[in-house]
Design an enzyme around this catalytic site. Structure first.
Site, PDB file in Angstrom:
ATOM      1  CD  GLN A 115      33.531  36.821  39.920  1.00  0.00           C
ATOM      2  OE1 GLN A 115      32.916  35.758  39.997  1.00  0.00           O
ATOM      3  NE2 GLN A 115      32.955  37.990  40.117  1.00  0.00           N
ATOM      4  N   GLY A 116      38.409  37.523  38.660  1.00  0.00           N
ATOM      5  CA  GLY A 116      38.922  38.685  37.950  1.00  0.00           C
ATOM      6  C   GLY A 116      37.955  39.168  36.892  1.00  0.00           C
ATOM      7  CE1 TYR A 117      34.428  36.426  35.415  1.00  0.00           C
ATOM      8  CE2 TYR A 117      32.188  37.059  35.963  1.00  0.00           C
ATOM      9  CZ  TYR A 117      33.073  36.132  35.474  1.00  0.00           C
ATOM     10  OH  TYR A 117      32.612  34.910  35.039  1.00  0.00           O
ATOM     11  CB  SER A 118      34.835  44.505  38.734  1.00  0.00           C
ATOM     12  OG  SER A 118      33.524  44.011  38.922  1.00  0.00           O
ATOM     13  CB  SER A 150      36.140  39.012  47.085  1.00  0.00           C
ATOM     14  OG  SER A 150      35.149  40.009  46.933  1.00  0.00           O
ATOM     15  CD  GLU A 234      27.979  36.603  41.911  1.00  0.00           C
ATOM     16  OE1 GLU A 234      28.765  37.308  42.577  1.00  0.00           O
ATOM     17  OE2 GLU A 234      27.615  36.904  40.767  1.00  0.00           O
ATOM     18  CB  SER A 358      24.695  48.496  41.008  1.00  0.00           C
ATOM     19  OG  SER A 358      24.242  48.631  39.667  1.00  0.00           O
TER      20      SER A 358
END
Length: 384
Positions: A115-118, A150, A234, A358
């Site tokens: 997953q390429g989010y953050s 991840s 998720e 968070s």
């Protein structure tokens, strides 16, 4: 929702347990294990249709599979991002061509995803994404950096949230792109060494990486809507499997407390009892919200388990006392050593209240989207 297991569910659970007993103990690397699962049809149980090489199962049967998997001690999954995040997103927003191309390899365990989010400047503040995707005649050229990705070192594909409108701001002008990872010179993966010594997270650098036009999900500019939809997938059934693992960790901590005599301390004993009671509460809350449409349920679940798991990690070292701070008796300062389970639990759980959104992000989601409280002033927000 009313939740109970039928005789059919019990038969399904027995089938799953027997299959895992027969296959889960065999020595396999993680990728081979995904193929084993796929060959037997165990990937994609929650998908609405079986036509991609998967079998389908109702919600209670999905719970039974997840619980039996966690109890079996089978190898860790590498394919859960493709199965539980990408696939439901494609089913909801993808074209028929995208579903036909990508779902069968996920169901077969043949293609793994990340997953390429953050990003370094857009973690919790996902709308601040700066990775760009420039339209070219035959696709998109992607430039930027993602972090905390991840399993990127194992993945064949990455779904990337990138800015396709250079004049856009915040959640406007973003697109959801499917990007092949095998692009030497255009994609670089750098493992991030964690406190535990492992490197499941990575930095990913895109230097002109290519994505095809037909691999934009939901259409250009619809990335925020698609990304938010994905985040809704998720959590769910997997939370119950996670709790089985938590129960196993708690049982080990309790056994250690009894063995070391730490359980004689009434304060520590009360803390262990509280951990047990809170875990039971989490289970019933998860069962209560499965299949519902409560927009705050995922955030509440994340808040509950993240703090709980951190406290368990602290208890794991407390019950061992000074021994928890030492390495093996035969350790040489010239060599690294493997953490024991209690040490690993303590160190890894430090990140629980940060990754996956968070605690501050979850509280803001609950406050604004569920309770309808006023939004935070601009400049003070650390949220999506």
């Amino acid at each position: 929702m009313e939740f109970g297991f039928t005789p059919e569910d019990t038969a399904f659970r027995t089938e799953a347990r027997n299959w895992l007993t027969a296959h889960g103990g065999a020595a396999q690397d993680r990728r081979s294990w995904e193929r084993t699962l796929g060959k037997a049809g165990w990937i994609g149980l929650g998908w609405p249709e079986p036509g991609y090489g998967n079998r389908t199962a109702g919600l209670t049967q999905q719970v039974a599979w997840a619980e039996e998997y966690a109890r079996s001690g089978a190898p860790p999954r590498s394919g859960h991002i493709g199965e539980n995040l990408l696939a439901p997103t494609l089913i909801a927003h993808g074209t028929e061509e995208q579903k036909a191309r990508f779902l069968p390899p996920v169901a077969a365990g043949e293609e793994l995803w990340c997953q390429g989010y953050s990003e370094p400047g857009a973690g919790s503040d996902l709308a601040g994404v700066r990775t760009t995707a420039v339209r070219e005649p035959h696709g998109y050229r992607i430039t930027g950096q993602k972090i905390w990705t991840s399993l990127a070192h194992e993945a064949d594909w990455c779904f990337v949230l990138a800015r396709t409108d250079p004049d856009s701001r915040r959640h406007h002008g973003l697109s959801f792109l499917l990007v092949p990872m095998d692009q030497p010179g255009r994609i670089e993966v750098r493992p991030i060494r964690q406190l535990t010594g492992t490197s499941d997270f990575n930095e990913v650098f895109f230097d002109g990486a290519h994505a095809r036009v037909e691999h934009v999900v939901g259409g250009e500019g619809a990335g925020w809507r698609v990304a938010m939809s994905l985040l809704g997938f998720e959590r769910g059934v997997s939370t119950l499997a996670q709790q089985i693992g938590f129960a196993q960790e708690l049982e080990q901590v309790v056994r250690t407390a009894v063995r070391t005599g730490a359980a004689a301390d009434p304060v520590l004993r009360a803390a262990l009892v509280r951990q047990w009671a809170e875990l039971r509460t989490m289970r019933w809350n998860a069962l209560r919200t499965l299949g519902g449409d409560d927009p705050g349920a995922p955030s509440v679940a994340k808040l509950l388990w993240a703090g709980w798991h951190q406290r368990l990690g602290e208890l794991a070292v407390r019950v061992r006392g000074a021994a928890a701070t030492a390495g093996p008796a035969d350790w040489s300062p010239r060599e690294p050593y493997a953490l024991d389970p209690a040490q690993h639990l303590f160190l890894f759980s430090r990140a629980d209240t940060i990754y996956g959104g968070s605690d501050q992000v979850q509280r803001t989601i609950i406050a604004e989207r569920v309770l309808g409280l006023p939004r935070e002033p601009k400049g003070s927000r650390g949220v999506m």
